[in-house]
Motif scaffolding. Structure first.
Motif, PDB file in Angstrom:
ATOM      1  N   GLY A  36       0.814  -1.207   0.000  1.00  0.00           N
ATOM      2  CA  GLY A  36       0.000   0.000   0.000  1.00  0.00           C
ATOM      3  C   GLY A  36       0.847   1.255   0.000  1.00  0.00           C
ATOM      4  O   GLY A  36       0.536   2.234  -0.698  1.00  0.00           O
ATOM      5  N   CYS A  38       3.961   1.719  -1.146  1.00  0.00           N
ATOM      6  CA  CYS A  38       4.632   1.943  -2.427  1.00  0.00           C
ATOM      7  C   CYS A  38       3.703   2.639  -3.413  1.00  0.00           C
ATOM      8  O   CYS A  38       4.156   3.398  -4.269  1.00  0.00           O
ATOM      9  CB  CYS A  38       5.119   0.606  -3.002  1.00  0.00           C
ATOM     10  SG  CYS A  38       6.523  -0.110  -2.118  1.00  0.00           S
ATOM     11  N   ILE A  39       2.411   2.391  -3.289  1.00  0.00           N
ATOM     12  CA  ILE A  39       1.427   3.011  -4.176  1.00  0.00           C
ATOM     13  C   ILE A  39       1.170   4.468  -3.798  1.00  0.00           C
ATOM     14  O   ILE A  39       1.081   5.344  -4.665  1.00  0.00           O
ATOM     15  CB  ILE A  39       0.107   2.214  -4.154  1.00  0.00           C
ATOM     16  CG1 ILE A  39       0.326   0.809  -4.727  1.00  0.00           C
ATOM     17  CG2 ILE A  39      -1.002   2.953  -4.917  1.00  0.00           C
ATOM     18  CD1 ILE A  39      -0.865  -0.110  -4.572  1.00  0.00           C
ATOM     19  N   VAL A  40       1.069   4.750  -2.502  1.00  0.00           N
ATOM     20  CA  VAL A  40       0.627   6.088  -2.072  1.00  0.00           C
ATOM     21  C   VAL A  40       1.760   6.994  -1.609  1.00  0.00           C
ATOM     22  O   VAL A  40       1.508   8.153  -1.272  1.00  0.00           O
ATOM     23  CB  VAL A  40      -0.415   5.971  -0.926  1.00  0.00           C
ATOM     24  CG1 VAL A  40      -1.587   5.120  -1.359  1.00  0.00           C
ATOM     25  CG2 VAL A  40       0.210   5.416   0.357  1.00  0.00           C
ATOM     26  N   TYR A  75       9.131  10.538  -4.720  1.00  0.00           N
ATOM     27  CA  TYR A  75       9.530   9.264  -4.118  1.00  0.00           C
ATOM     28  C   TYR A  75      10.686   9.433  -3.130  1.00  0.00           C
ATOM     29  O   TYR A  75      11.233   8.438  -2.655  1.00  0.00           O
ATOM     30  CB  TYR A  75       9.900   8.247  -5.195  1.00  0.00           C
ATOM     31  CG  TYR A  75       8.677   7.585  -5.812  1.00  0.00           C
ATOM     32  CD1 TYR A  75       8.108   6.466  -5.232  1.00  0.00           C
ATOM     33  CD2 TYR A  75       8.086   8.113  -6.955  1.00  0.00           C
ATOM     34  CE1 TYR A  75       6.975   5.876  -5.784  1.00  0.00           C
ATOM     35  CE2 TYR A  75       6.959   7.534  -7.517  1.00  0.00           C
ATOM     36  CZ  TYR A  75       6.411   6.408  -6.920  1.00  0.00           C
ATOM     37  OH  TYR A  75       5.282   5.827  -7.458  1.00  0.00           O
ATOM     38  N   GLY A 287      -6.238   5.712  -0.126  1.00  0.00           N
ATOM     39  CA  GLY A 287      -5.546   4.797  -1.027  1.00  0.00           C
ATOM     40  C   GLY A 287      -4.777   3.726  -0.292  1.00  0.00           C
ATOM     41  O   GLY A 287      -4.793   2.552  -0.677  1.00  0.00           O
ATOM     42  N   HIS A 288      -4.079   4.133   0.777  1.00  0.00           N
ATOM     43  CA  HIS A 288      -3.311   3.147   1.539  1.00  0.00           C
ATOM     44  C   HIS A 288      -4.233   2.179   2.254  1.00  0.00           C
ATOM     45  O   HIS A 288      -3.944   0.971   2.334  1.00  0.00           O
ATOM     46  CB  HIS A 288      -2.403   3.843   2.559  1.00  0.00           C
ATOM     47  CG  HIS A 288      -1.450   2.911   3.250  1.00  0.00           C
ATOM     48  ND1 HIS A 288      -1.599   2.532   4.560  1.00  0.00           N
ATOM     49  CD2 HIS A 288      -0.361   2.259   2.788  1.00  0.00           C
ATOM     50  CE1 HIS A 288      -0.628   1.698   4.884  1.00  0.00           C
ATOM     51  NE2 HIS A 288       0.133   1.515   3.830  1.00  0.00           N
ATOM     52  N   ALA A 291      -5.513  -0.217  -0.570  1.00  0.00           N
ATOM     53  CA  ALA A 291      -4.465  -1.094  -1.086  1.00  0.00           C
ATOM     54  C   ALA A 291      -3.952  -2.055  -0.025  1.00  0.00           C
ATOM     55  O   ALA A 291      -3.716  -3.242  -0.298  1.00  0.00           O
ATOM     56  CB  ALA A 291      -3.313  -0.251  -1.632  1.00  0.00           C
ATOM     57  N   SER A 295      -4.709  -6.057  -0.141  1.00  0.00           N
ATOM     58  CA  SER A 295      -3.516  -6.899  -0.240  1.00  0.00           C
ATOM     59  C   SER A 295      -3.470  -7.924   0.884  1.00  0.00           C
ATOM     60  O   SER A 295      -3.168  -9.108   0.658  1.00  0.00           O
ATOM     61  CB  SER A 295      -2.254  -6.032  -0.209  1.00  0.00           C
ATOM     62  OG  SER A 295      -2.204  -5.141  -1.301  1.00  0.00           O
TER      63      SER A 295
END
Length: 307
Positions: A36, A38-40, A75, A287-288, A291, A295
């Motif tokens: 999660g 890595c996505i947000v 990032y 989002g986290h 995700a 997951s």
């Protein structure tokens, strides 16, 4: 005896659910948190920078960051963020599931009040464990947004830890730990406990299969919205306390406690300054939440089918 369980498949819904070992509970919690994050992470970086920009009298936006510093700058601090999830997500969700089941055995039931107590306690505990990683994440994410003469210019995660230890002392690793723990306690209530409750509500009122992707997604979106609104002021206080430097003349820190930080910001910049960066913060939170929990559910379902 109560334990965390998952249904191995829709076809096996009528059979006894598979009990998950504690090692699987903690491992899937940590891995779900990492996936999660890595996505947000870009949205977290944007939220931190937008929230702290007002300290310098600046206003910024996601597109402004993208234009001025490049997409990859979003990032910055990813390694620290992933490391944070190793400690924070695994302990927060793993402890929640474990303590919830223990409480169920003791009380003979699992209700919303029990989830609230367990969620708050395990959230605060997880924050205390992972605070050094949180400090590193905030600093690495926001360093490029500082004036050149104020940047710390960290070379990587290990450099962050080495320099904080040598330049500021061990206590600096827990700078901002109080608002972080307070925020984590609220996250434990509004994210973990309400998500668990929303799963049951949506399963009951909308005939969703509890633990299905639709059930997890709708529950995660609901709890993510609630907890992002509730925790943003504490997130702002934590960011400021974790990123600040001592005054060059007096050697004192401007922000010393959660309430003092929120009062100071509200008096000098207005209360809504605590909500600077709310949109990317909500995307990060929602989002986290989505995700991570999807997951976790997929990994636990996979384990259930494999045994």
């Amino acid at each position: 005896m109560s334990s965390t369980t998952v249904s191995p498949s829709p076809q096996a819904a009528k059979t006894a659910p598979v009990a998950l070992p504690k090692s699987v509970i903690f491992a899937t919690s940590g891995l779900g948190g990492i996936i999660g994050w890595c996505i947000v992470h870009p949205f977290n970086t944007a939220a931190v920078r937008m929230n702290l920009a007002s300290m310098q009298g600046k206003h910024t936006s996601i597109m402004g960051i993208f234009r001025e510093q490049g997409f990859m700058s979003l990032y910055d601090g990813l390694a620290a963020g992933v490391g944070r999830q190793v400690f924070y997500a695994s302990s927060r969700l793993g402890l929640f599931d474990t303590c919830r089941d223990i409480l169920h055995e003791y009380r003979g039931k699992t209700d919303f009040a029990g989830r609230v107590v367990v969620g708050a306690a395990t959230g605060a505990t997880a924050a205390a464990i992972s605070c050094p990683m949180e400090v590193a994440t905030v600093r690495m994410s926001n360093d490029v947004n500082l004036p050149p003469e104020e940047r710390r210019n960290y070379k990587g995660l290990m450099d962050v830890f080495k320099r904080i230890y040598t330049e500021e002392g061990v206590s600096a690793f827990w700078r901002g730990s109080v608002p972080f723990a307070q925020r984590a306690a609220l996250v434990g209530v509004f994210q973990v406990a309400t998500l668990d409750q929303f799963k049951e509500l949506y399963a009951h009122y909308f005939n969703q299969e509890k633990g299905s992707l639709a059930n997890v997604f709708s529950s995660a979106m609901s709890s993510g919205l609630i907890y992002s609104i509730a925790t943003m002021p504490l997130e702002a206080a934590k960011n400021r306390m974790a990123s600040q430097k001592p005054d060059k003349v007096t050697g004192k820190l401007l922000y010393t406690s959660t309430l003092q930080t929120m009062r100071t910001v509200s008096a000098s910049e207005g209360f809504l300054a605590l909500y600077n960066g709310f949109l990317p913060y909500y995307i990060r939170c929602g989002g986290h939440t989505v995700a991570m929990f999807i997951s976790v559910q997929l990994m636990r379902d996979f384990y259930a089918r494999s045994v």
